[in-house]
Design a protein around this motif. Structure first.
Motif, short mmCIF file in Angstrom:
data_model
loop_
_atom_site.label_atom_id
_atom_site.label_comp_id
_atom_site.label_asym_id
_atom_site.label_seq_id
_atom_site.Cartn_x
_atom_site.Cartn_y
_atom_site.Cartn_z
N ALA A 291 12.08 14.12 32.36
CA ALA A 291 11.33 14.07 31.10
C ALA A 291 12.06 13.31 30.00
N THR A 292 13.38 13.21 30.10
CA THR A 292 14.15 12.55 29.04
C THR A 292 14.68 11.18 29.43
N GLY A 293 14.56 10.82 30.72
CA GLY A 293 15.05 9.53 31.16
C GLY A 293 16.54 9.51 31.44
N HIS B 68 13.46 2.58 29.91
CA HIS B 68 14.64 1.81 30.30
C HIS B 68 14.80 1.91 31.82
N ALA B 69 15.89 1.40 32.32
CA ALA B 69 16.05 1.29 33.77
C ALA B 69 16.75 2.50 34.39
N ARG B 70 16.83 3.60 33.65
CA ARG B 70 17.47 4.80 34.20
C ARG B 70 16.59 5.40 35.28
N GLY B 71 17.21 6.18 36.21
CA GLY B 71 16.42 6.70 37.30
C GLY B 71 17.14 7.76 38.10
N ILE B 72 16.72 7.94 39.35
CA ILE B 72 17.23 8.99 40.22
C ILE B 72 17.73 8.37 41.51
#
Length: 551
Positions: free
Chosen positions: A224-226, A15-19
């Motif tokens: 590692a989990t998004g 998905h589009a999750r990030g930092i």
């Protein structure tokens, strides 16, 4: 492929999750898929000109950098190449670089590092490495146009992923060996224990990435989990502590973590902030760990945050250690800080945590730290190893999937577990209905007149005195083990150097300590702010502090 790297690969494009890094002045957000693509390029660059791997399975790679935007893909790249990561302790503006270089070179020799990766602002330290023939690469040279790694190296759950540096009980360094299996097991347990949801949770952190709470809990786990991550540096926090609640407000942070001292600092500053400065209503999980939990500091933080929508039940006390990868226990969610008030005389003389009654005049208060997380066990034993019953005080030991197989030391590898798989934590404590309570480190207990006195009780009372920097008082043993055992208090204060003010402060601290624990310190030593020796995670180093007490 081991489960840790597989998880990172599976979640990188899910998905589009990030930092987000560089907030608030220069925020830069990348999805975890973009981080993974950069990691593949860095892994590809970790090859010799003829295409052979410069880093391969089993190789130890040390990393010295401060920018999380660089560290995230670098760590993943080393794992993709099959190597293990050691985050080197960072020099500060006050660090003697000659001493730092000497200590760092000892560490590099101990872990048998194959390569050092340097990132801003530490590239200039390349000269030190060159002088000692230590191979290194600069990170800004690695993430350019290299061909991405075609296939991750084969690793297993027993392959070393991290060598977490710790000072141990002496000045000699040692490294806790964390396998890919350890990491995956502890992350899975934390996701369950904190009820983390990669689709909705936002983790906000400033913790150092050379410490287990920052590296494992606030970088590896979200990568590692998004999980969505907002990451700044410890220097950002120290310069402006209120940046932490500002980022929680701006990004809708739901999860965060820090040692107790940070909550104490921010609680005092939020109490002086204007209404409407923050919105902490989204925060549901604020972990308090890595050092003893001070109930009064927690209360001050939650009361100050209430004006900004903070729910007191969001505070979650925890027990953790590098030897367990990170987390051992979390207190139950949505209950806030639960305190066990016990009879201090029974605790000190009979080593029993008897609940205080209405007639009890001398009490101690401890935070309940929850039950062991999934895959872990906690026991309390006496000196012979016999398991103790409910509320009996003894040595805490742990066992389970996340527990390290052992250490690297200057004298070689040392096992971390006994024949039954138990690891001695070095802590003294007890269990209440399965929940862990920690009284203190066994080696730091002060024994006077047949009483076991815990330094944290002395330190908390000293920090209640105006003029003492919160979290910056240390009680240290003198003549330990002898019939003349005593203790001194060393504290930081802005009045250091003013003889009259120091004397007055010392008298007030002495009175407060006597009132709290019933014994008088042999001396109260006042030092300038920033003087007390601490570990990279901010814990007091009591043995080193003892050297500040005049003979």
């Amino acid at each position: 492929m081991d489960t840790l790297v597989a998880s990172a690969l599976d979640n990188s494009g899910a998905h589009a999750r990030g930092i987000t890094t560089g907030a608030p002045e220069q925020p830069r957000r990348r999805t975890w898929n973009e981080v993974h693509s950069e990691a593949l390029r860095i892994a590809g660059a970790l090859r010799t000109p003829d295409g052979r791997p410069a880093v391969g399975p089993g190789d130890v790679v040390a990393v010295l950098a401060s920018d999380p935007a660089l560290i995230a893909p670098t760590v993943q790249a080393v794992w993709l190449a099959g190597g293990s990561v050691t985050m080197l302790h960072q020099p500060t503006p006050r660090t003697d670089l000659a001493h730092w270089a000497q200590d760092t070179l000892r560490v590099l020799g101990m872990i048998e590092a194959r390569l050092v990766l340097l990132g801003a602002p530490f590239e200039d330290l390349a000269d030190v490495l060159e002088q000692h023939a230590m191979p290194y690469r600069k990170l800004h040279d690695l993430a350019g146009t290299a061909e991405p790694l075609a296939e991750p190296a084969a690793t297993s759950e027993e392959t070393t992923a991290l060598l977490q540096l710790t000072s141990g009980s002496s000045a000699d360094p040692k490294a806790v060996r964390i396998t890919h299996g350890n990491l995956y097991a502890n992350m899975r347990a934390m996701v369950t224990g904190a009820e983390l949801d990669a689709e909705s949770d936002v983790l906000v952190s400033w913790l150092p990435l050379f410490h287990d709470m920052g590296m494992v809990g606030c970088l590896t786990l979200p990568m590692a989990t998004g999980l969505e991550l907002v990451k700044v540096t410890p220097a950002d926090f120290l310069v402006r502590p209120l940046l932490w609640p500002e980022l929680i407000s701006s990004y809708g942070g739901t999860v965060t973590a820090a040692p107790n001292f940070a909550y104490a600092i921010v609680g005092r500053r939020m109490a002086r902030a204007d209404d409407g400065d923050f919105d902490l209503s989204t925060l549901r999980f604020a972990l308090n760990g890595a050092e003893p939990v001070d109930p009064e500091a927690v209360r001050a933080f939650t009361e100050a945050g209430a004006r900004f929508g903070l729910r007191p039940e969001s505070m979650v006390c925890a027990f953790g250690m590098a030897e367990a990868t990170l987390a051992v226990s979390f207190a139950p969610l949505n209950r806030g800080v639960e305190i066990d008030t016990v009879d201090a005389d029974e605790l000190e003389k009979r080593r029993q945590a008897k609940p205080a009654g209405a007639e009890t005049t001398h009490t101690r208060r401890f935070a309940l730290l929850g039950r062991a997380l999934q895959g872990l066990e906690v026991e309390v034993v006496d000196d012979s190893g016999a398991v103790l019953g409910r509320r009996k005080v003894g040595a805490l030991r742990i066992r389970g999937q996340a527990v390290t197989p052992g250490y690297l030391t200057m004298d070689g590898p040392v096992p971390g577990q006994d024949s039954a798989g138990w690891l001695d934590t070095g802590d003294e404590g007890y269990l209440v209905d399965g929940q862990v309570v920690i009284c203190g480190r066994r080696k730091d207990v002060i024994i006077m007149g047949g009483r076991n006195i815990y330094p944290v009780d002395i330190e908390r009372s000293a920090c209640e005195v105006d003029g003492v920097r919160a979290g910056n008082a240390a009680a240290v043993r003198q003549e330990p083990g002898s019939r003349r055992e005593r203790f001194a208090v060393v504290l930081e204060s802005g009045v250091a150097g003013d003889d009259v003010a120091e004397k007055a402060l010392g008298k007030e601290v002495t009175a407060r300590v006597v009132d709290a624990v019933g014994v008088r310190p042999s001396a109260v030593v006042v030092v300038e702010p920033g003087t007390l020796p601490k570990t990279p995670s901010g814990k007091l180093k009591r043995a080193a502090t003892a050297e500040l007490v005049p003979e």
